[in-house]
Enzyme design. Structure first.
Site, short mmCIF file in Angstrom:
data_model
loop_
_atom_site.label_atom_id
_atom_site.label_comp_id
_atom_site.label_asym_id
_atom_site.label_seq_id
_atom_site.Cartn_x
_atom_site.Cartn_y
_atom_site.Cartn_z
N GLU A 1 5.02 -5.04 7.07
CA GLU A 1 4.28 -3.98 7.77
C GLU A 1 4.80 -3.72 9.17
O GLU A 1 4.76 -2.60 9.67
CB GLU A 1 2.78 -4.34 7.84
CG GLU A 1 2.04 -4.24 6.52
CD GLU A 1 2.03 -5.52 5.71
OE1 GLU A 1 2.90 -6.40 5.95
OE2 GLU A 1 1.17 -5.65 4.82
N GLU B 1 -0.47 -9.47 -0.32
CA GLU B 1 -1.87 -9.80 -0.02
C GLU B 1 -2.70 -9.87 -1.29
O GLU B 1 -3.57 -10.73 -1.44
CB GLU B 1 -2.43 -8.78 0.97
CG GLU B 1 -1.78 -8.90 2.34
CD GLU B 1 -2.13 -7.76 3.29
OE1 GLU B 1 -1.92 -6.59 2.89
OE2 GLU B 1 -2.59 -8.03 4.40
N GLY C 1 0.65 -5.07 1.06
CA GLY C 1 -0.59 -5.20 0.29
C GLY C 1 -0.37 -5.85 -1.06
O GLY C 1 -1.29 -6.47 -1.61
N ALA D 1 0.86 -1.18 0.00
CA ALA D 1 0.00 0.00 0.00
C ALA D 1 0.90 1.23 0.00
O ALA D 1 2.06 1.18 0.42
CB ALA D 1 -0.90 -0.02 1.23
N1 CO8 Z 1 4.54 3.11 -0.93
C1 CO8 Z 1 4.90 4.25 -1.51
N2 CO8 Z 1 6.05 4.37 -2.22
C2 CO8 Z 1 6.84 3.29 -2.32
C3 CO8 Z 1 6.51 2.06 -1.73
C4 CO8 Z 1 5.27 1.97 -1.00
N3 CO8 Z 1 4.83 0.84 -0.42
N4 CO8 Z 1 7.49 1.17 -1.98
C5 CO8 Z 1 8.41 1.84 -2.73
N5 CO8 Z 1 8.02 3.11 -2.93
C6 CO8 Z 1 8.72 4.16 -3.69
C7 CO8 Z 1 9.94 4.67 -2.92
O1 CO8 Z 1 9.55 5.63 -1.96
C8 CO8 Z 1 10.77 5.24 -4.04
O2 CO8 Z 1 10.26 6.48 -4.39
P1 CO8 Z 1 11.28 7.73 -4.70
O3 CO8 Z 1 12.06 7.27 -5.90
O4 CO8 Z 1 10.36 8.85 -4.98
O5 CO8 Z 1 12.12 7.88 -3.49
C9 CO8 Z 1 10.49 4.29 -5.19
O6 CO8 Z 1 9.27 3.60 -4.87
C10 CO8 Z 1 11.58 3.24 -5.38
O7 CO8 Z 1 11.78 2.60 -4.14
P2 CO8 Z 1 13.22 2.41 -3.47
O8 CO8 Z 1 14.13 3.53 -3.87
O9 CO8 Z 1 13.02 2.18 -2.01
O10 CO8 Z 1 13.70 1.08 -4.22
P3 CO8 Z 1 14.67 -0.04 -3.65
O11 CO8 Z 1 14.96 -0.94 -4.79
O12 CO8 Z 1 15.84 0.58 -2.95
O13 CO8 Z 1 13.83 -0.83 -2.53
C11 CO8 Z 1 11.86 -1.93 -1.66
C12 CO8 Z 1 12.69 -1.55 -2.91
C13 CO8 Z 1 12.64 -2.92 -0.80
C14 CO8 Z 1 10.59 -2.58 -2.16
C15 CO8 Z 1 11.56 -0.65 -0.85
O14 CO8 Z 1 11.02 0.33 -1.71
C16 CO8 Z 1 10.57 -0.88 0.26
O15 CO8 Z 1 10.93 -1.39 1.29
N6 CO8 Z 1 9.30 -0.46 0.05
C17 CO8 Z 1 8.28 -0.52 1.08
C18 CO8 Z 1 7.76 -1.92 1.24
C19 CO8 Z 1 6.72 -1.95 2.33
O16 CO8 Z 1 6.96 -1.64 3.46
N7 CO8 Z 1 5.50 -2.40 1.97
C20 CO8 Z 1 4.40 -2.49 2.89
C21 CO8 Z 1 3.60 -1.25 2.89
S1 CO8 Z 1 2.32 -1.26 4.10
C22 CO8 Z 1 1.10 -2.18 3.39
O17 CO8 Z 1 1.23 -2.64 2.31
C23 CO8 Z 1 -0.10 -2.37 4.20
C24 CO8 Z 1 -1.19 -3.02 3.36
C25 CO8 Z 1 -2.47 -2.84 4.06
C26 CO8 Z 1 -3.60 -3.04 3.13
C27 CO8 Z 1 -4.87 -2.77 3.83
C28 CO8 Z 1 -6.05 -2.71 2.90
C29 CO8 Z 1 -7.29 -3.03 3.52
#
Ligand code: CO8
Length: 259
Positions: free
Chosen positions: A133, A113, A110, A66
């Protein structure tokens, strides 16, 4: 509906393909994207020509979860009372035709999921699954704590949810999360081939099979077997059952008419 955050196309006039398309944000899932995804899947589901759907992302990310930027400032009232995020996540569960997740790169939070809401997952060898998360001070909110243990058992699900570690494609296949792992450059070919196989069958039987397998996660064994038995009986009322068995007996290819 005009789509901005997904791309929608059909293959062979039978397979509906949705590509998540927010590459710069690694396909982070926001309300607009989930609204568009739900609308596209519902429209394919209602189209008699479509027999199966595929959801995919980019090489680097199926979806990294998400949208954290969008969620960061939300309050309890926003997410609970005003339903900022949950309102459109379960649409996919109501889709009656099969939905395959074709996953390359990150499927996190998400995103993971979402793959588990699909009927099965075909993973590229670079796929990584995770429920990170916990690192954000929250827990999975779209079924991660429920579907992951059903898919891979308590030990690994707890490990993933409590440590937030990622699982690579090989471990995901070993654990039963994904049905097949294929080379990255073959991902869409394999997913499409599987979808086209499904499209050859009676849509009625396919929908009944999906409904029956899903019932296994909602009920006890006796009730589940009885549900299956009644669905099995019901299929003898279809022209497709007559066609399928007549084709076998007469050594010809069945031509199902979805009747
Ligand atoms: N949300 C928003 N932006 C994101 C997300 C995300 N989940 N993941 C990556 N991005 C963005 C980064 O901020 C970055 O943006 P920018 O270039 O503007 O800085 C761009 O994507 C590229 O990401 P990275 O530079 O971080 O790329 P890396 O290759 O270094 O890392 C990762 C990749 C490991 C995937 C890293 O981006 C990461 O850890 N992302 C977050 C993963 C995460 O925590 N996901 C869980 C989110 S919480 C959730 O999903 C709850 C779901 C609940 C659903 C409920 C519905 C009912």
């Amino acid at each position: 509906m005009a789509y901005e955050l997904i791309e929608v196309r059909t293959e062979a006039g039978k397979v509906g393909i949705v590509t998540l398309n927010r590459p710069k944000q690694l396909n982070a899932l926001n309300n607009q994207l989930m609204d568009e995804l739900g609308a596209a899947l519902k429209s394919f589901d209602a189209d008699p020509a479509i027999g199966c759907m595929i959801i995919t992302g980019s090489e680097k990310a199926f979806a990294a979860g998400a949208d954290i930027g969008a969620m960061a400032s939300w309050s309890f009232k926003d997410v609970y009372k005003d339903d900022y995020i949950t309102r459109n996540w379960e649409t996919i569960r109501g889709i009656r035709k099969p939905v395959i997740a074709a996953v390359s790169g990150f499927a996190l939070g998400g995103g993971c999921e979402l793959t588990m809401m699909c009927d099965f997952i075909i993973a590229a060898d670079n796929a990584k699954f995770g429920q990170p998360e916990i690192k954000l001070g929250i827990i999975p909110g779209a079924g991660g704590t429920q579907r992951l243990p059903r898919a891979i058992g308590k030990a690994k699900a707890m490990d993933m949810a409590l440590t937030g570690r990622m699982m690579d494609a090989a471990e995901a296949e070993r654990s039963g999360l994904v049905s097949r792992v294929v080379p990255l450059d073959k991902l869409m070919d394999e997913a499409l081939a599987a979808a086209l196989v499904i499209c050859e069958f009676s849509q009625i039987a396919v929908m009944a099979a999906k409904e029956s397998v899903n019932r296994a996660f909602e009920t006890g064994l006796s009730d589940g077997v009885m549900f299956e038995r009644r669905m099995f009986h019901a299929l003898f009322a279809t022209a497709d059952q007559k066609e399928g068995m007549d084709a076998f007996v007469n050594k010809r290819k069945a031509q199902f008419r979805n009747e």
